[in-house]
Motif scaffolding. Structure first.
Motif, short mmCIF file in Angstrom:
data_model
loop_
_atom_site.label_atom_id
_atom_site.label_comp_id
_atom_site.label_asym_id
_atom_site.label_seq_id
_atom_site.Cartn_x
_atom_site.Cartn_y
_atom_site.Cartn_z
N GLU A 151 1.07 -1.01 0.13
CA GLU A 151 -0.01 -0.05 -0.21
C GLU A 151 0.93 1.18 0.08
OE1 GLU A 151 -3.30 -0.53 0.08
OE2 GLU A 151 -3.97 1.57 0.34
N TYR A 152 0.69 2.23 -0.88
CA TYR A 152 1.60 3.36 -1.13
C TYR A 152 0.79 4.49 -0.33
CZ TYR A 152 4.90 0.94 -3.84
OH TYR A 152 6.06 -0.10 -4.31
N PHE A 153 1.44 5.34 0.28
CA PHE A 153 0.86 6.40 0.89
C PHE A 153 1.57 7.66 0.72
CE2 PHE A 153 -2.08 4.01 3.71
CZ PHE A 153 -1.39 2.90 3.95
N CYS A 154 0.76 8.94 0.48
CA CYS A 154 1.14 10.10 0.34
C CYS A 154 1.38 10.72 1.84
CB CYS A 154 0.36 10.84 -0.67
SG CYS A 154 0.79 12.58 -1.01
N HIS A 155 2.56 11.67 1.97
CA HIS A 155 2.96 12.17 3.31
C HIS A 155 3.25 13.30 3.36
CE1 HIS A 155 5.69 13.02 6.50
NE2 HIS A 155 4.61 12.40 7.52
N THR A 156 2.71 14.41 4.32
CA THR A 156 3.54 15.62 4.27
C THR A 156 3.80 15.90 5.99
OG1 THR A 156 3.81 17.73 3.46
CG2 THR A 156 1.52 17.05 4.18
N TRP A 157 4.51 16.64 6.19
CA TRP A 157 4.63 17.15 7.57
C TRP A 157 4.30 18.72 7.65
CZ3 TRP A 157 5.68 15.43 12.48
CH2 TRP A 157 5.91 16.35 13.47
N LEU A 158 3.30 18.78 8.66
CA LEU A 158 2.71 20.28 8.91
C LEU A 158 2.99 20.52 10.32
CD1 LEU A 158 -0.14 20.20 6.34
CD2 LEU A 158 2.29 20.92 5.96
N GLY A 159 3.97 20.11 11.03
CA GLY A 159 3.88 20.30 12.34
C GLY A 159 3.42 18.91 12.90
N SER A 160 2.77 18.17 12.45
CA SER A 160 2.39 16.84 12.72
C SER A 160 2.03 16.06 11.14
CB SER A 160 1.01 16.89 13.40
OG SER A 160 -0.01 17.51 12.46
N ASN A 161 2.10 14.70 11.45
CA ASN A 161 2.10 13.98 10.26
C ASN A 161 0.68 13.94 9.63
OD1 ASN A 161 4.57 12.76 9.88
ND2 ASN A 161 4.29 11.70 11.94
N TYR A 162 0.67 14.00 8.31
CA TYR A 162 -0.67 13.87 7.47
C TYR A 162 -0.35 12.81 6.48
CZ TYR A 162 -2.48 17.93 9.82
OH TYR A 162 -3.05 19.04 10.59
N TRP A 163 -1.31 11.85 6.28
CA TRP A 163 -1.26 10.79 5.33
C TRP A 163 -2.33 10.71 4.46
CZ3 TRP A 163 3.13 8.03 5.66
CH2 TRP A 163 3.79 8.16 7.01
N GLY A 164 -2.36 10.11 3.33
CA GLY A 164 -3.49 9.90 2.47
C GLY A 164 -4.14 8.61 2.95
N GLN A 165 -4.98 8.10 2.17
CA GLN A 165 -5.86 6.89 2.53
C GLN A 165 -5.08 5.71 1.99
OE1 GLN A 165 -6.54 8.70 -0.04
NE2 GLN A 165 -6.97 7.25 -1.62
N GLY A 166 -3.93 5.96 1.04
CA GLY A 166 -3.27 4.91 0.63
C GLY A 166 -4.03 4.37 -0.81
N THR A 167 -2.90 3.68 -1.51
CA THR A 167 -3.42 3.27 -2.95
C THR A 167 -2.50 1.73 -3.04
OG1 THR A 167 -3.62 3.52 -5.32
CG2 THR A 167 -1.75 4.59 -4.47
N GLN A 168 -3.22 0.75 -3.38
CA GLN A 168 -2.79 -0.39 -3.51
C GLN A 168 -1.82 -0.80 -4.73
OE1 GLN A 168 -2.33 -2.89 -1.06
NE2 GLN A 168 -1.25 -4.00 -2.23
N VAL A 169 -0.63 -1.20 -4.56
CA VAL A 169 0.10 -1.56 -5.87
C VAL A 169 0.23 -3.09 -5.80
CG1 VAL A 169 2.30 -1.10 -7.00
CG2 VAL A 169 1.07 0.93 -6.10
N THR A 170 0.17 -3.90 -6.58
CA THR A 170 0.44 -5.31 -6.53
C THR A 170 1.15 -5.56 -8.02
OG1 THR A 170 -1.58 -5.78 -5.48
CG2 THR A 170 -0.53 -7.55 -6.47
N VAL A 171 2.30 -6.14 -7.75
CA VAL A 171 3.07 -6.53 -8.75
C VAL A 171 3.05 -8.12 -8.79
CG1 VAL A 171 5.49 -6.41 -10.00
CG2 VAL A 171 4.57 -4.57 -8.45
N SER A 172 2.68 -8.54 -9.99
CA SER A 172 2.36 -10.15 -10.00
C SER A 172 2.27 -10.48 -11.49
CB SER A 172 1.37 -10.66 -9.15
OG SER A 172 1.13 -11.93 -9.22
N SER A 173 2.73 -11.84 -11.58
CA SER A 173 2.51 -12.29 -12.97
C SER A 173 1.16 -13.27 -12.90
CB SER A 173 3.84 -12.99 -13.57
OG SER A 173 3.98 -13.97 -12.61
#
Length: 114
Positions: free
Chosen positions: A92-114
């Motif tokens: 799961e990949y998350f976007c993040h920034t620090w604005l005096g505290s942590n802020y995160w997105g909800q995430g997006t799933q990346v699956t690498v498979s054949s």
């Protein structure tokens, strides 16, 4: 309020590519560094890449030469271009920034498979 909304995840074969996007709102985007993190099942959340306010970037060793982080300060969006994906990039990949505290997105799933 601060919002980070990721998109672009999905299922891809090994060696393939994906481009993740994170749309930011609620703060002055151009003034803050932005990062991508990822978390695989049963593992800790790890930083993947960071882009500074001036566009400088740094990467985890595991993705150097394959991933590129960039930002568009007009669109208030940060991107992660992922090339030559490996099964171990599955997470799961998350976007993040620090604005005096942590802020995160909800995430997006990346699956690498054949």
């Amino acid at each position: 309020q601060v919002q980070l909304v990721e998109s672009g995840g999905g299922l891809v074969q090994p060696g393939g590519s994906l481009r993740l996007s994170c749309a930011a709102s609620g703060f002055t985007f151009s003034n803050y560094a932005m990062s991508w993190y990822r978390q695989a099942i049963g593992k800790e959340r790890d930083r993947v890449a960071t882009v500074g306010t001036g566009g400088s970037s740094n990467y985890a060793d595991s993705v150097k030469g394959r991933f590129t982080i960039s930002r568009d300060n007009v669109k208030n969006t940060v991107y992660l271009q992922m090339n030559n994906l490996h099964p171990e990039d599955t997470a799961e990949y998350f976007c993040h920034t620090w604005l005096g505290s942590n802020y995160w997105g909800q995430g997006t799933q990346v699956t690498v498979s054949s």
